[in-house]
Design a protein around this motif. Sequence first.
Motif, short mmCIF file in Angstrom:
data_model
loop_
_atom_site.label_atom_id
_atom_site.label_comp_id
_atom_site.label_asym_id
_atom_site.label_seq_id
_atom_site.Cartn_x
_atom_site.Cartn_y
_atom_site.Cartn_z
N HIS A 43 144.85 63.66 91.28
CA HIS A 43 145.03 64.86 92.11
C HIS A 43 143.98 64.61 93.38
CE1 HIS A 43 148.30 67.23 90.67
NE2 HIS A 43 147.78 66.92 89.18
N THR A 44 142.59 63.88 93.06
CA THR A 44 141.98 63.43 94.19
C THR A 44 142.54 62.50 95.19
OG1 THR A 44 139.98 63.78 92.80
CG2 THR A 44 139.64 62.66 94.91
N LEU A 45 143.17 61.61 94.90
CA LEU A 45 143.99 60.62 95.71
C LEU A 45 144.91 61.26 96.29
CD1 LEU A 45 144.33 57.70 93.25
CD2 LEU A 45 142.81 57.68 95.23
N VAL A 46 145.81 62.40 95.85
CA VAL A 46 146.67 62.97 96.42
C VAL A 46 146.14 63.97 97.62
CG1 VAL A 46 148.26 65.10 96.24
CG2 VAL A 46 148.27 63.16 94.45
N ASP A 47 144.84 64.66 97.25
CA ASP A 47 144.47 65.56 98.18
C ASP A 47 143.61 64.65 99.29
OD1 ASP A 47 144.59 67.71 96.53
OD2 ASP A 47 142.37 67.67 95.73
N LEU A 48 143.51 63.38 99.07
CA LEU A 48 142.76 62.53 100.24
C LEU A 48 144.09 61.74 100.94
CD1 LEU A 48 139.85 61.01 98.36
CD2 LEU A 48 139.81 62.70 100.36
N GLY A 49 145.39 62.10 100.53
CA GLY A 49 146.38 61.32 101.17
C GLY A 49 146.60 59.95 100.79
N TYR A 50 145.91 59.51 99.91
CA TYR A 50 146.47 58.14 99.36
C TYR A 50 147.37 57.95 98.23
CZ TYR A 50 141.90 56.77 101.59
OH TYR A 50 141.14 56.43 102.57
N ALA A 51 147.67 59.21 97.69
CA ALA A 51 148.86 59.39 96.79
C ALA A 51 149.78 60.48 96.89
CB ALA A 51 148.42 59.19 95.32
N ALA A 52 150.66 60.67 96.19
CA ALA A 52 151.77 61.76 96.50
C ALA A 52 152.23 62.13 95.03
CB ALA A 52 152.90 61.75 97.54
N THR A 53 152.72 63.49 94.86
CA THR A 53 153.37 63.71 93.86
C THR A 53 154.60 64.84 93.85
OG1 THR A 53 153.04 64.41 91.34
CG2 THR A 53 151.66 65.49 93.10
N ASP A 54 155.48 64.52 92.94
CA ASP A 54 156.70 65.58 93.25
C ASP A 54 156.17 66.58 91.73
OD1 ASP A 54 157.19 64.17 90.61
OD2 ASP A 54 159.06 63.51 91.54
N GLY A 55 155.18 66.63 91.22
CA GLY A 55 154.68 67.49 90.00
C GLY A 55 155.13 66.73 88.54
N GLN A 56 155.80 65.53 88.53
CA GLN A 56 155.89 64.86 87.63
C GLN A 56 155.49 63.38 87.72
OE1 GLN A 56 159.11 65.42 85.10
NE2 GLN A 56 158.72 63.55 83.77
N ASP A 57 155.86 62.94 88.59
CA ASP A 57 155.62 61.34 89.12
C ASP A 57 154.45 61.31 90.32
OD1 ASP A 57 157.42 60.27 87.17
OD2 ASP A 57 159.09 60.09 88.80
N PHE A 58 153.58 60.16 90.28
CA PHE A 58 152.80 59.98 91.37
C PHE A 58 153.03 58.45 91.80
CE2 PHE A 58 150.66 62.83 88.53
CZ PHE A 58 150.05 63.70 89.23
N TRP A 59 152.98 58.67 93.09
CA TRP A 59 153.04 57.24 93.89
C TRP A 59 152.10 57.09 95.05
CZ3 TRP A 59 156.35 61.43 93.64
CH2 TRP A 59 156.59 62.27 95.11
N LEU A 60 151.78 55.89 95.38
CA LEU A 60 150.93 55.63 96.45
C LEU A 60 151.64 55.88 97.75
CD1 LEU A 60 149.01 52.52 95.10
CD2 LEU A 60 148.38 54.74 94.94
N THR A 61 150.76 56.44 98.64
CA THR A 61 151.45 56.63 100.17
C THR A 61 150.74 55.22 101.05
OG1 THR A 61 149.48 57.83 100.92
CG2 THR A 61 151.11 59.10 99.87
#
Length: 89
Positions: A52-70
């Motif tokens: 979630h830190t990576l998501v907040d910083l824009g380095y990752a994304a999620t659909d609520g189930q899976d995560f992936w790098l941006t």
Amino acid sequence: MSTTPERPEPIQSLVRGLSVITAFGEGRARLTLSEVARQVGLSRATARRVLHTLVDLGYAATDGQDFWLTPRILSLGYSYLSSQGLPQL
């Protein structure tokens, strides 16, 4: 008396963050929280905080189930590439 300088203790949160980033790769573009935790040997709670830190910083994304790098993750590698001259590369 030691002639080798002492190395500082590593920052565990940085170590964990980098290990989570490297969990993604060929054939592992999208991972669940459980898959990340298992792959890098972290608790689910720790893996969740890192992701979630990576998501907040824009380095990752999620659909609520899976995560992936941006694509923003490429900026980490670009920092290295832009600091090197062509002969070093």
